[in-house]
Design a protein around this motif. Structure first.
Motif, PDB file in Angstrom:
ATOM      1  N   GLY A 178      26.661  -6.976  42.344  1.00 31.76           N
ATOM      2  CA  GLY A 178      26.439  -6.531  41.145  1.00 31.76           C
ATOM      3  C   GLY A 178      25.277  -6.676  40.545  1.00 31.76           C
ATOM      4  N   ASP A 179      24.107  -7.490  40.991  1.00 31.33           N
ATOM      5  CA  ASP A 179      22.909  -7.503  40.659  1.00 31.33           C
ATOM      6  C   ASP A 179      21.904  -6.364  41.274  1.00 31.33           C
ATOM      7  OD1 ASP A 179      23.207 -10.096  39.717  1.00 31.33           O
ATOM      8  OD2 ASP A 179      22.233 -11.385  41.433  1.00 31.33           O
ATOM      9  N   GLY A 180      20.882  -6.303  40.868  1.00 31.88           N
ATOM     10  CA  GLY A 180      20.170  -5.335  41.218  1.00 31.88           C
ATOM     11  C   GLY A 180      20.034  -3.914  40.311  1.00 31.88           C
ATOM     12  N   LEU A 233      47.646   1.208  59.859  1.00 33.13           N
ATOM     13  CA  LEU A 233      46.318   0.480  59.366  1.00 33.13           C
ATOM     14  C   LEU A 233      46.859  -0.596  57.926  1.00 33.13           C
ATOM     15  CD1 LEU A 233      43.923   3.298  59.316  1.00 33.13           C
ATOM     16  CD2 LEU A 233      44.002   1.342  60.910  1.00 33.13           C
ATOM     17  N   GLY A 234      48.011  -0.476  57.666  1.00 27.70           N
ATOM     18  CA  GLY A 234      48.530  -1.148  56.345  1.00 27.70           C
ATOM     19  C   GLY A 234      48.334  -0.832  55.201  1.00 27.70           C
ATOM     20  N   GLU A 235      48.509  -1.561  54.322  1.00 33.97           N
ATOM     21  CA  GLU A 235      48.359  -1.125  52.842  1.00 33.97           C
ATOM     22  C   GLU A 235      46.722  -0.581  52.482  1.00 33.97           C
ATOM     23  OE1 GLU A 235      49.816  -4.318  50.258  1.00 33.97           O
ATOM     24  OE2 GLU A 235      51.739  -4.484  51.051  1.00 33.97           O
ATOM     25  N   VAL A 236      45.881  -1.136  53.190  1.00 30.27           N
ATOM     26  CA  VAL A 236      44.606  -0.930  52.641  1.00 30.27           C
ATOM     27  C   VAL A 236      44.071  -0.014  53.899  1.00 30.27           C
ATOM     28  CG1 VAL A 236      42.404  -1.654  51.937  1.00 30.27           C
ATOM     29  CG2 VAL A 236      44.450  -2.769  50.906  1.00 30.27           C
ATOM     30  N   PRO A 237      44.113   1.372  54.241  1.00 27.90           N
ATOM     31  CA  PRO A 237      43.606   1.607  55.560  1.00 27.90           C
ATOM     32  C   PRO A 237      42.161   1.866  55.621  1.00 27.90           C
ATOM     33  CG  PRO A 237      44.366   3.375  53.820  1.00 27.90           C
ATOM     34  CD  PRO A 237      44.918   2.019  53.485  1.00 27.90           C
ATOM     35  N   VAL A 238      41.408   1.740  54.566  1.00 22.01           N
ATOM     36  CA  VAL A 238      40.019   2.028  54.468  1.00 22.01           C
ATOM     37  C   VAL A 238      39.511   1.147  53.216  1.00 22.01           C
ATOM     38  CG1 VAL A 238      38.134   3.401  54.376  1.00 22.01           C
ATOM     39  CG2 VAL A 238      39.966   4.169  55.425  1.00 22.01           C
ATOM     40  N   ALA A 239      38.658   0.232  53.643  1.00 19.92           N
ATOM     41  CA  ALA A 239      38.000  -0.596  52.496  1.00 19.92           C
ATOM     42  C   ALA A 239      36.389  -0.415  52.658  1.00 19.92           C
ATOM     43  CB  ALA A 239      38.255  -2.087  52.685  1.00 19.92           C
ATOM     44  N   ILE A 240      35.965  -0.176  51.329  1.00 18.97           N
ATOM     45  CA  ILE A 240      34.344   0.083  51.248  1.00 18.97           C
ATOM     46  C   ILE A 240      33.879  -1.302  50.638  1.00 18.97           C
ATOM     47  CG2 ILE A 240      32.485   1.527  50.426  1.00 18.97           C
ATOM     48  CD1 ILE A 240      34.615   4.032  50.599  1.00 18.97           C
ATOM     49  N   VAL A 241      32.871  -1.905  51.176  1.00 18.29           N
ATOM     50  CA  VAL A 241      32.418  -3.149  50.616  1.00 18.29           C
ATOM     51  C   VAL A 241      30.906  -2.774  50.046  1.00 18.29           C
ATOM     52  CG1 VAL A 241      31.685  -5.454  51.020  1.00 18.29           C
ATOM     53  CG2 VAL A 241      33.848  -4.400  52.085  1.00 18.29           C
ATOM     54  N   GLU A 242      30.620  -2.585  48.668  1.00 20.39           N
ATOM     55  CA  GLU A 242      29.467  -2.174  48.003  1.00 20.39           C
ATOM     56  C   GLU A 242      29.007  -3.147  47.145  1.00 20.39           C
ATOM     57  OE1 GLU A 242      26.330  -0.816  46.696  1.00 20.39           O
ATOM     58  OE2 GLU A 242      27.130   0.337  48.436  1.00 20.39           O
ATOM     59  N   LYS A 243      27.539  -3.661  47.277  1.00 18.17           N
ATOM     60  CA  LYS A 243      27.060  -4.792  46.446  1.00 18.17           C
ATOM     61  C   LYS A 243      26.604  -4.423  45.058  1.00 18.17           C
ATOM     62  CE  LYS A 243      22.420  -4.538  48.310  1.00 18.17           C
ATOM     63  NZ  LYS A 243      22.381  -2.955  48.972  1.00 18.17           N
ATOM     64  N   ALA A 244      26.402  -3.011  44.842  1.00 15.86           N
ATOM     65  CA  ALA A 244      25.950  -2.415  43.617  1.00 15.86           C
ATOM     66  C   ALA A 244      27.135  -2.568  42.650  1.00 15.86           C
ATOM     67  CB  ALA A 244      25.263  -1.116  43.681  1.00 15.86           C
ATOM     68  N   LYS A 245      26.821  -2.389  41.435  1.00 17.39           N
ATOM     69  CA  LYS A 245      27.881  -2.081  40.376  1.00 17.39           C
ATOM     70  C   LYS A 245      28.703  -0.883  40.708  1.00 17.39           C
ATOM     71  CE  LYS A 245      25.573  -4.637  36.361  1.00 17.39           C
ATOM     72  NZ  LYS A 245      26.620  -5.646  36.389  1.00 17.39           N
TER      73      LYS A 245
END
Length: 583
Positions: free
Chosen positions: A575-577, A75-87
């Motif tokens: 980061g908004d909200g 899976l490489g250097e980053v096996p799992v990435a979580i993309v979250e819009k909040a702070k």
């Protein structure tokens, strides 16, 4: 031309928002290799479902590595990435919430329920409960607890605090968490999801690049998980792109508004009310909803807290229906006042939730991606339960992805069968026809709904839903029942938004799409429905006919309700909200 109903009133669906989903939210060509971020698995959304997926997948990856496997390495250097819009993860997450404990115990088998309380996301096991009817503003009548409201042995939790804990565990296990990052486009090439595009940062109101401008990036993954929660706009684009809603009913929505109070004396039981007050009993108004009052004991501080909320199904017809104002009015009932009197409100929030249940769930997998939790409509709104389904679906998603990676299988369709055979599919199947009758009103639909509940889905057939935004609106008298905020016990919308920690830039681009010139009935619907005071009608607009609408989008707390009544919420700048803490 906008369509009108036979009685001359206009439905919100007749004035769709200016959105082209497939053009705006799908990117069909991945950027050159030297401009992208490559990850193993990309998870869109740092709530309970997405983080459960990450944690279960990482558990399996580590077990595989300990046994000599190479899946993690591949899976490489980053096996799992979580993309979250909040702070932070959990910053936009809100629920009642009383959860069934089994999926959480399964996900973290080395933890006890006492450990949950020490970690600060759980507040006590339910040992007593009561259900009341509130026929008037003064009277409450205790009724036998219906099957859907039996919670003995469940746990009161904060989903925002749970998400923060899940995020910490995932990060320690090797997840890369990209907070303050909005996933704004789904990458689709040759009929397969390749990942997501993150949103630009540092644009002005008109979309112009400011001095701190940062362009978005293509995040390319072997598999992608859509865990956006209620009405994720990438999920909506995926459903259309891959025809995932074929033979499904349209999704419908409810809106919950919640407060947390610090109280002088502990509440000894969990309480639900069935109304009808302060809802209108007449089917003409189309109002269906209910309340919760949950005890919360903070083990760290010793404080006694109470979670109180009001949920309204968004298939109502009176444009002046306001879930926030209904909650404030409900608090004046003697049943509630004796619980909260002398206390202090310490948190507020609002969130829409999917209410369609089993028949409205889309197909949950597509080439390169799958859908988990609320994004897939996995909520039993009759029981006010969805968190345990979110966690269980995340567990099953993590297992399906790992198995695909281990075997080299490209399809994730095994996940769909796993959902059907799990408690998620079985529980939602049992109540698949129990919610629809309530659209006829509590008096007519209640007994029919009860019959479907007590028979646990054994009655055959498929009852259809109606879309929230297709119901014609009228300006009724519900607003006349609302109490005037006093700022101490009852509160207005703007002071409520303030305590969420909302930090949206005043010069940020508008992330809410509505038509600006609409019939007054539709405009009034938006004004009253929105718990954050986002929509305004200028005072000089006419009393009838079309009016202009002002959108104060910086007030938005990302509840998503506007999408159910003719508008569209899209992702804000990362980061908004709000920044929820104990909701």
């Amino acid at each position: 031309m906008a369509a009108t109903t036979k009685n001359g009133k206009t439905a919100p669906a007749a004035y769709p928002p200016p959105v082209n989903t497939q053009q705006e939210f799908i990117k069909r060509e991945v950027d050159p290799e030297d401009e992208i971020i490559e990850v193993g698995v990309a998870i869109v959304g740092g709530g309970t479902a997405g983080l459960a997926t990450a944690n279960r997948l990482l558990q399996l990856l580590h077990e595989d590595a300990e046994n000599g496997g190479d899946v993690m390495e591949r899976l490489g250097e980053v096996p799992v990435a979580i993309v979250e819009k909040a702070k932070v993860c959990g910053g936009h997450t809100l629920s009642g919430a009383v959860v069934r404990p089994d999926p959480l115990l399964e996900l973290f088998p080395d933890m006890t329920r006492e450990d949950w309380r020490k970690e600060g996301f759980a507040y006590g096991e339910v040992t007593k409960e009561a259900v009341y009817a509130t026929p008037t503003s003064k009277i409450s009548l205790r009724v036998p607890t219906p099957p859907n409201f039996k919670n003995h042995g469940n746990e009161v939790i904060s989903v925002s605090a749970l998400a923060r804990y899940q995020a910490r565990v995932a990060e320690e296990a090797g997840a890369y968490i990209l907070t303050e990052t909005a996933a704004t486009q789904l990458l689709v090439e040759d009929g397969r999801v390749r990942g997501v595009r993150s949103g630009d940062k540092g644009r002005g109101k008109e979309g112009q690049e400011l001095g701190n401008f940062e362009p978005g990036t293509d995040i390319v993954a072997q598999h992608t998980v859509l865990a956006e929660g209620c009405w994720g706009h990438l999920t909506g684009a995926a459903i259309r792109e891959f025809d995932l809603a074929e033979n499904r009913e349209p999704q419908v929505w409810e809106l919950g508004v919640k407060e947390v109070w610090k109280v002088p004396k502990p509440l000894d039981r969990l309480i639900h009310t069935l109304g009808p007050w302060p809802l209108a009993i007449s089917p003409k108004y189309g109002q269906v909803g209910g309340t919760w009052i949950y005890p919360m004991k903070d083990e760290k501080t010793g404080e006694d807290l109470v979670s109180i909320g009001f949920v309204v199904e968004l298939e109502y017809a009176d444009a002046t229906t306001s879930p926030h104002d209904m909650l404030q009015t409900f608090k004046t009932h003697p049943l509630v006042r004796k619980i909260l009197e002398g206390g202090e409100r310490v948190a507020w929030g609002a969130k829409a939730l999917p209410g369609g249940g089993y028949w409205s769930m889309p197909k949950l997998s597509m080439p390169g991606a799958l859908i988990v939790g609320d994004a897939g409509g996995m909520v039993d709104t009759l029981a006010l339960k969805g968190v345990h389904h979110c966690i269980k679906s995340g567990i099953l998603a993590g297992e399906a992805i790992f198995n695909a990676l281990k075997t080299g299988e490209s399809s994730l369709e095994s996940y769909e069968q796993a959902i059907e055979e799990s408690t998620v599919g079985k529980e939602l199947w049992e109540v698949r026809n129990a919610r629809q009758p309530l659209q006829k009103g509590l008096l007519i639909g209640g007994p029919i709904s009860g019959l479907h509940q007590v028979t646990k889905g054994k009655l055959p057939g498929r009852l259809a839903w109606h879309r929230n935004d297709h119901k014609p609106m009228f300006i009724g008298k519900t607003k006349d029942r609302y109490v005037k905020p006093d700022g101490k016990y009852t509160f207005d919308k703007l002071s409520s938004v303030y305590i969420t920690g909302n930090a949206t830039r005043d010069d940020a681009p508008n992330h809410i799409r509505v038509q600006k010139n609409v019939p007054r009935e539709v405009a009034e619907t938006w004004v009253w429905m929105c718990p954050a005071g986002v929509y305004e009608i200028p005072e000089d607009e006419p009393e009838t006919g079309k009016v202009n609408v002002v959108v104060n989008y910086t007030n938005c707390v990302q509840c998503g309700a506007i999408t159910a009544k003719g508008g569209r919420l899209t992702t804000p700048e990362g980061g908004d909200g709000p920044l929820y803490q104990i909701t």
